[in-house]
Scaffold this active site. Structure first.
Site, short mmCIF file in Angstrom:
data_model
loop_
_atom_site.label_atom_id
_atom_site.label_comp_id
_atom_site.label_asym_id
_atom_site.label_seq_id
_atom_site.Cartn_x
_atom_site.Cartn_y
_atom_site.Cartn_z
N CYS A 39 -11.05 -30.50 42.21
CA CYS A 39 -9.95 -30.76 41.32
C CYS A 39 -8.27 -30.39 40.71
CB CYS A 39 -10.51 -31.59 40.11
SG CYS A 39 -10.71 -30.55 38.68
N HIS A 86 -11.48 -31.39 34.19
CA HIS A 86 -10.92 -31.70 35.15
C HIS A 86 -9.88 -32.00 35.48
CE1 HIS A 86 -12.24 -34.26 38.96
NE2 HIS A 86 -11.69 -35.63 38.07
N HIS A 96 -8.36 -38.32 42.74
CA HIS A 96 -9.12 -37.28 42.49
C HIS A 96 -10.24 -36.82 43.04
CE1 HIS A 96 -12.56 -38.57 39.04
NE2 HIS A 96 -12.25 -39.69 40.12
#
Length: 202
Positions: free
Chosen positions: A105, A159, A171
């Site tokens: 990510c 994240h 993402h």
């Protein structure tokens, strides 16, 4: 203000024409490239997301974010790789990502914003401090969306996604997945872990 054209100069010396304000995503009067001039960065984004949940007037001055989100969108389908990706693109990762060429990510976020001329680092902790905190209702394309195990504690951020608008992000979710678009707003898991949004300034 409709149809204002901005010229975004990037660190690499390239220039991208961006149409902003009321004409940005107006399907009735789409922004068309002119002979000898590059296609506006916004054109592809508005074509693919005609229902963008961002008022057109909020896109004025958003050229870097538009460049970043389009760079991320071009990576759709790239495998998730733990520790993979950097400012130059996908790489082999580390640990269980060592044999996978792709992005995690934060690697995707670093790559996207490097395309827009910003150095935001390759880890979520660095990226959380790489810009200005943005109220949720002012999120616009390219802003970084962060999620934490404890939304009261930035040290638990695990994240990051790159906003398409106030509802969706692109993402690299997890091992076994690929870079993709997901709707985070309204998703119970994402809502529970949402800690904030950052607009890079580097």
């Amino acid at each position: 203000m409709g149809g204002v054209v901005l010229l975004a100069g990037l660190a690499a010396g390239t220039h991208v024409t961006v149409t902003t304000a009321d004409a940005m995503c107006d399907d009735a009067s789409p922004s068309l490239p002119q002979a000898g001039r590059p296609e506006p960065v916004s054109a592809g984004l508005c074509e693919h997301f005609p229902d963008m949940a961002v008022p057109p007037d909020m896109l004025a001055g958003a050229e870097r974010g538009l460049i970043a989100i389009q760079a991320a969108l071009r990576m759709r389908g790239t495998p998730y790789s733990w520790g993979g990706g950097n400012a130059s693109g996908p790489t082999f990762g580390i640990e269980h990502g060592v044999h996978i060429h792709g992005f995690d990510c934060s690697g995707l976020a670093e790559y996207a914003w490097a395309n827009a001329g910003a150095r935001i680092g390759g880890h979520t902790s660095t990226q959380w401090n790489a810009g200005t905190r943005i109220p949720r209702d002012q999120i616009r394309p390219g802003d970084l969306i962060f999620f934490a195990r404890d939304p009261a504690n930035p040290a638990t951020i695990h994240h990051v996604g790159i906003a398409i608008d106030t509802k969706r992000m692109v993402h690299a979710p997890s091992t076994g997945s690929t870079v993709r678009i997901d709707t985070w707003a309204g998703d119970p898991y994402r809502e529970r872990e949402f800690i904030g949004a950052v607009r890079p300034t580097g």
